[in-house]
Design a protein around this motif. Structure first.
Motif, PDB file in Angstrom:
ATOM      1  N   ALA A 251      -3.005   0.984  -4.105  1.00  0.00           N
ATOM      2  CA  ALA A 251      -2.352  -0.487  -3.876  1.00  0.00           C
ATOM      3  C   ALA A 251      -0.990  -0.520  -4.300  1.00  0.00           C
ATOM      4  CB  ALA A 251      -3.478  -1.318  -4.760  1.00  0.00           C
ATOM      5  N   MET A 252      -0.310  -1.219  -3.789  1.00  0.00           N
ATOM      6  CA  MET A 252       1.358  -1.212  -4.092  1.00  0.00           C
ATOM      7  C   MET A 252       1.757  -2.537  -3.939  1.00  0.00           C
ATOM      8  SD  MET A 252       2.510   2.138  -2.179  1.00  0.00           S
ATOM      9  CE  MET A 252       1.364   1.978  -0.742  1.00  0.00           C
ATOM     10  N   ASP A 253       2.835  -2.930  -4.768  1.00  0.00           N
ATOM     11  CA  ASP A 253       3.429  -4.211  -4.622  1.00  0.00           C
ATOM     12  C   ASP A 253       4.411  -4.363  -3.615  1.00  0.00           C
ATOM     13  OD1 ASP A 253       2.057  -5.120  -6.813  1.00  0.00           O
ATOM     14  OD2 ASP A 253       3.694  -4.295  -8.272  1.00  0.00           O
ATOM     15  N   GLU A 254       4.913  -3.290  -2.966  1.00  0.00           N
ATOM     16  CA  GLU A 254       5.815  -3.281  -1.772  1.00  0.00           C
ATOM     17  C   GLU A 254       5.877  -2.023  -1.079  1.00  0.00           C
ATOM     18  OE1 GLU A 254       9.731  -1.476  -4.455  1.00  0.00           O
ATOM     19  OE2 GLU A 254       9.402  -3.514  -4.005  1.00  0.00           O
TER      20      GLU A 254
ATOM     21  N   HIS B 227      -5.678  -2.437 -11.072  1.00  0.00           N
ATOM     22  CA  HIS B 227      -6.710  -1.180 -10.968  1.00  0.00           C
ATOM     23  C   HIS B 227      -7.738  -1.691 -10.202  1.00  0.00           C
ATOM     24  CE1 HIS B 227      -8.180  -4.097 -14.074  1.00  0.00           C
ATOM     25  NE2 HIS B 227      -9.242  -3.373 -14.280  1.00  0.00           N
ATOM     26  N   ASN B 228      -8.228  -2.793 -10.093  1.00  0.00           N
ATOM     27  CA  ASN B 228      -9.152  -3.124  -9.136  1.00  0.00           C
ATOM     28  C   ASN B 228      -8.546  -3.361  -7.720  1.00  0.00           C
ATOM     29  OD1 ASN B 228     -11.593  -3.545 -10.698  1.00  0.00           O
ATOM     30  ND2 ASN B 228     -10.556  -5.520 -11.682  1.00  0.00           N
ATOM     31  N   ARG B 229      -7.575  -3.719  -7.601  1.00  0.00           N
ATOM     32  CA  ARG B 229      -6.898  -3.661  -6.155  1.00  0.00           C
ATOM     33  C   ARG B 229      -7.030  -2.061  -5.712  1.00  0.00           C
ATOM     34  NH1 ARG B 229      -4.099  -7.500  -4.063  1.00  0.00           N
ATOM     35  NH2 ARG B 229      -2.930  -6.069  -2.788  1.00  0.00           N
ATOM     36  N   VAL B 230      -6.744  -1.185  -6.553  1.00  0.00           N
ATOM     37  CA  VAL B 230      -6.796   0.388  -6.150  1.00  0.00           C
ATOM     38  C   VAL B 230      -8.311   0.662  -5.861  1.00  0.00           C
ATOM     39  CG1 VAL B 230      -6.547   2.487  -7.090  1.00  0.00           C
ATOM     40  CG2 VAL B 230      -4.763   1.018  -7.588  1.00  0.00           C
ATOM     41  N   ASN B 231      -9.141   0.113  -6.740  1.00  0.00           N
ATOM     42  CA  ASN B 231     -10.509   0.241  -6.330  1.00  0.00           C
ATOM     43  C   ASN B 231     -10.983  -0.110  -5.009  1.00  0.00           C
ATOM     44  OD1 ASN B 231     -10.939   1.595  -8.788  1.00  0.00           O
ATOM     45  ND2 ASN B 231     -11.623  -0.396  -9.786  1.00  0.00           N
ATOM     46  N   ALA B 232     -10.512  -1.414  -4.536  1.00  0.00           N
ATOM     47  CA  ALA B 232     -10.775  -2.012  -3.398  1.00  0.00           C
ATOM     48  C   ALA B 232      -9.978  -1.191  -2.261  1.00  0.00           C
ATOM     49  CB  ALA B 232     -10.159  -3.492  -3.392  1.00  0.00           C
ATOM     50  N   ALA B 233      -8.919  -0.580  -2.538  1.00  0.00           N
ATOM     51  CA  ALA B 233      -8.286   0.145  -1.492  1.00  0.00           C
ATOM     52  C   ALA B 233      -9.276   1.492  -1.121  1.00  0.00           C
ATOM     53  CB  ALA B 233      -7.028   0.558  -2.092  1.00  0.00           C
ATOM     54  N   GLY B 234      -9.694   2.024  -2.386  1.00  0.00           N
ATOM     55  CA  GLY B 234     -10.637   3.182  -2.153  1.00  0.00           C
ATOM     56  C   GLY B 234     -11.919   2.822  -1.242  1.00  0.00           C
ATOM     57  N   ALA B 235     -12.512   1.611  -1.516  1.00  0.00           N
ATOM     58  CA  ALA B 235     -13.440   1.289  -0.753  1.00  0.00           C
ATOM     59  C   ALA B 235     -13.388   0.907   0.482  1.00  0.00           C
ATOM     60  CB  ALA B 235     -14.143  -0.060  -1.533  1.00  0.00           C
TER      61      ALA B 235
END
Length: 464
Positions: free
Chosen positions: A243-246, A287-295
């Motif tokens: 997950a990234m900001d840009e 960190h939860n955006r990263v988890n969502a990207a993994g899902a």
């Protein structure tokens, strides 16, 4: 739930003694007499605080057709019995036999932090398509018993199994993977959790990397250092996620799934153009955006369309105990995130909390557990992560409260803004007496310290 004939049970468990003189119908295998039904096989597991062999008589009284044991029990006289060398190994062997009957996809998830959250997010995505044809690890039943139970409870109507895997000792994941034989393996990260039990960072990395020991297609967190270092050893291209900001021009890996601001971006081929779809995600913390990207990456591997995922992303919610807001009218907001804690998850929670809107930000931090020789240093690092510009007051407790304080002071906290609490009652009183309307409070620490007691006492005192 899978059923086995007695011949199949004997063959799968390599039983060394069989005693029965009746014709037995195919049986479910259960380990708890409370869920036992007439005609089931009762398998007597043992643990530190229990021994299923003590319930064999109760199982037969409730209608068990067979007992699977690893020692003789008086109440088994003239009863159908299969005796094995070790009932836990027998349970795992039966689970492996159940897995062999499953024709759908199996996705296994492990990591030092974020695995239960990622499992929960992925389950929400998959449930939209598969409904009751999805079978998922319950709560955090992620050890040998929990994984075996999950597989034994599968049936022919299931299309996908999502299995969470936890490690309590060195190479635990290898054993779980051998049972589950996953098609896909999602590794959230390799951090510091269970260092004390596993023994070293290298042994911890080897244990987590066991997720791919039977050839599961890898899904890897692009920010995880261990994954970056070990990816070349896999023998197949991993599906990276982040997950990234840009947007970043230096992303050359493919396949790659990313959440970038208000878009989900999928880059399937190295020389191809990434596909994009606008979406929203209402989960707190990067960190939860990263988890969502993994899902999302796992769902893509199962054939989900990009527009399908973009529509589902705004509906995702976190599991219980993870960054839960409790708003007390005309008083304070408490963010409870004390399901568990390691250095990575502590820092992630502090970052998310620092972005909360509030008059003052008060962080109540208990210690972490099972970090071994690195405990002092890791607690100091968590303390150092506290930013005086974003956090107004810090309460520290538990075995390593002084290490947390040293880190906070090193980060520039004035000593009069760092407080010690001796127990949860003291922390609750501090909050009730010293906080004001509009303040926000973070509760974060290991489950060992039962920080829900702080939350419960404050809510009760406020009539909630």
């Amino acid at each position: 739930m899978r059923r086995f004939t007695i011949e199949e049970i004997v063959r799968a468990t390599a039983a060394h003694r069989v005693h029965h003189n009746a014709t037995l119908a195919p049986m479910r295998v259960v380990t708890d007499t409370r869920s036992l039904e007439h005609g089931d096989a009762f398998l007597a597991l043992r643990g530190e605080r229990f021994d299923g062999h003590e319930f064999v008589a109760d199982a037969f009284a409730k209608g068990a057709a067979l007992a699977i044991v690893d020692r003789a029990v008086v109440s088994m006289a003239d009863r159908p019995v299969v005796e094995v060398a070790d009932t836990l190994l027998a349970y795992m062997a039966l689970a492996s036999a159940a897995r062999a009957r499953f024709d759908g996809h199996v996705i296994a998830i492990t990591g030092s932090s974020g695995k239960t959250t990622t499992k929960h997010l992925l389950s929400q995505l998959l449930r939209a398509r598969y409904g009751n044809r999805l079978h998922v690890t319950s709560a955090n039943e992620n050890n040998e018993i929990g994984v075996s139970k999950l597989l034994l409870e599968s049936h022919d109507d299931h299309d996908v199994i999502v299995v969470e895997m936890g490690a309590r000792k060195y190479r635990d994941i290898h054993a779980l993977v051998e049972i589950a034989q996953p098609h896909f393996g999602l590794l959230t990260n390799v951090g510091e959790a269970h260092l004390e039990i596993v023994g070293s960072r290298e042994r911890l990395a080897e244990t987590k990397w066991g997720l791919f020991s039977t050839g599961a297609a890898p899904l890897l967190n692009a920010r995880d250092r261990v994954s970056q270092q070990r990816a070349a050893t896999l023998g197949q291209l991993p599906h990276w996620y982040d997950a990234m900001d840009e947007d970043r021009d230096d992303i050359v890996r493919a396949p790659f799934t990313a959440l970038i601001r208000d878009e989900i971006v999928v880059h399937r081929e190295l020389n191809g153009r990434p596909r994009r779809a606008r979406t929203e995600l209402f989960l707190p913390g990067h960190h939860n955006r990263v988890n969502a990207a993994g899902a999302a990456a796992a769902a893509i591997e199962l054939g989900f369309r990009l527009d399908e995922l973009a529509e589902l992303m705004p509906t995702l919610t976190l599991p219980e105990g993870r960054y839960q807001r409790h708003e007390i009218p005309d008083f304070i907001t408490i963010v409870y995130d004390a399901y568990n804690a390691n250095a990575s998850s502590m820092r992630a929670a502090i970052d998310a909390f620092g972005n909360e809107n509030g008059a003052r930000h008060i962080a109540v931090l208990s210690s972490m557990a099972e970090l071994g020789d690195e405990s002092e240093r890791l607690h100091e690092l968590v303390g150092e992560h506290l930013q005086p510009a974003k956090i107004d007051e810090v309460l520290v407790g538990g075995e390593y409260a002084e290490a947390l304080e040293r880190g906070a002071l090193r980060a520039g906290f004035p000593r009069d803004r760092v407080w010690h609490f001796t127990d949860n009652h003291a922390a609750a009183l501090w909050l009730l007496e010293r906080t004001k309307s509009g303040d926000v409070v973070l509760l974060k620490g290991s489950r060992r310290y039962h920080m829900e007691e702080i939350l419960d006492e404050v809510l009760t005192a406020c009539g909630i």
